[in-house]
Design an enzyme around this catalytic site. Structure first.
Site: not given
Ligand SMILES: *Cc1c(COP(=O)(O)O)cnc(C)c1O
Length: 428
Positions: A107
């Protein structure tokens, strides 16, 4: 470039509007009206240099109409400055590691991009308050992504006693333009306050508040960039042409961004949506019925989403044609037991430390016999307790995270009331 809503393709919005609104007025998600085409030769060339060089090119493709090159270049340079390496695991398996940013989760890429892009869009618009509620991970990525961005102040609400010490440190030790509020209440209280403030028209006339929600177009679009980087590295390493790509998924922004990359011309054989026990999308891929469920808690908790928002983007990209969706995407889901065993398998067989989310990706890649790579979305050491359960030992935190626990936490304690938070924002 203009943007339409997944619920109404006729009404168009400017980048500025789409970015500051977050969600379209009809509740739909914003989509680019024209999907630019990427030149793959150029992608390979730039990817050889760095992820940052490649991102510079792709940022221009999307935002070059609104922003001069100096600004798009500054956004890419500021946001995409860490490596995104394709790692070989064992003899013939590959994973694209997206977790080398400041909070060691993928993210960071979207949040950092949004921070730098808002600054570029913001020059004439005056000060913006970013308001967000978090149960942990989003808050730290947003705090780090927006830290030090001129003209932007970030107010983060988090529930007292309900985020981990590490997550709290990541939000509260920065200072500067980051203002963490430790709310005497639950995550639901935090979310309710944020919603109340967004629907308080008087307050919004007084203060320019916007969200850094993961559905924001400025967080979503840059997630397509690393798919190109992964592809170029995989082609170089294996001599293959069209990889399969496995995406550990929760709210499905990441997978939707991969599909966006494919629409831009990236050759991908197939995508696999890899879920934990929250299997709304894998079920849809089997039955054609999208039936949101209450989320269930798992050891891969950033994927505990029962009603994924970005699903609308996925079906929109396929013109709502179910058979087109299933031709491109396979679904996989597994329980906690399997996740823990998979973490063990990766460690015992390859000496590779995987976090629980990425382990779901690896498992899906094996089940489907994917020739290609899975995305690794976070660093294993961030999930110390799960790793200890799986492997019976602890692993050192990456440097950077390591130093945090000792730093002073700066936050303001506040009651679970909308007016207190509004007054706090007025006082900034
Ligand atoms: C947010 C997140 C996900 C999921 O990603 P999406 O785009 O919401 O499908 C997977 N792994 C981690 C570590 C995350 O922080």
């Amino acid at each position: 470039m203009q943007y339409y809503s997944t619920r109404n393709h006729a009404a168009l919005f400017s980048l500025q509007e789409a970015a500051f609104r977050g969600l379209a007025p009809d509740g739909g998600l914003f989509m680019p009206a024209v999907i630019p085409h990427a030149d793959l030769e150029k992608v390979r060339e730039l990817s050889e240099c760095s992820f940052s060089e490649l991102s510079r090119y792709l940022t221009r493709l999307f935002f070059g109409d609104e922003l001069p090159e100096t600004r798009t270049d500054a956004i890419a340079a500021g946001a995409c400055r860490f490596p995104v390496p394709l790692k070989q695991v064992g003899k013939d398996k590959y994973t694209l590691e997206l977790f080398h940013g400041p909070t060691f989760a993928f993210k960071d890429i979207g949040a950092g991009f949004m921070g730098h892009a808002l600054r570029a869009l913001n020059r004439t618009a005056g000060e913006t308050i970013i308001l967000t509620a978090t149960s942990g991970d989003t808050g730290s990525a947003v705090a780090n992504g927006f830290y030090g961005i001129e003209g932007v102040k970030v107010v983060i609400l988090y529930p007292d006693g309900q985020v981990s010490g590490l997550q709290e440190s990541q939000m509260t030790t920065l200072g500067g333009n980051i203002f963490p509020l430790k709310v005497k209440g639950t995550f639901d209280d935090c979310q309710r306050i944020v919603k109340d403030i967004f629907s308080d028209a008087d307050f919004r006339r007084e203060k320019r508040v916007t969200s850094a929600n993961s559905i924001n177009i400025l967080r979503w679009i840059p997630q397509s960039f690393y798919y190109f980087h992964g592809w170029a590295q995989w082609v170089k390493a294996t001599g293959g042409k069209r990889p399969g790509i496995v995406v550990p998924s929760g709210n499905y922004g990441n997978l939707a961004a991969g599909l966006l990359a494919a629409k831009m011309g990236l050759p991908v054989r197939r995508f696999i949506a890899a879920a934990n026990a929250n299997d709304t999308v894998p079920k849809y891929l089997r039955s054609g019925r999208f039936e949101p469920q209450p989320s269930v808690r798992t050891v891969a908790n950033a994927m505990d989403v029962g009603n994924p928002s970005n699903f609308e983007r996925i079906v929109d990209l396929f013109g709502n044609d179910f058979s087109a969706v299933t031709a491109r995407i396979g679904g996989y889901s597994c329980d906690d037991q399997t996740i823990l065993e998979t973490i063990r398998e990766l460690y015992d067989r390859y000496g590779y430390l995987s976090d629980p989310h990425s382990a779901v990706g690896y498992k899906a890649a094996c089940e489907f016999g994917i020739e290609g790579f899975w995305l690794s979305t976070a660093h294993g050491a961030k999930f110390g307790e799960v790793i200890r359960t799986a492997l019976g030992k602890e692993f050192p935190l990456p440097s950077g995270l390591h130093e945090l626990p000792g730093k002073e936490k700066l936050f303001t304690r506040i009651g679970p009331s909308t007016s207190s938070v509004e007054n706090f924002i007025r006082s900034l």
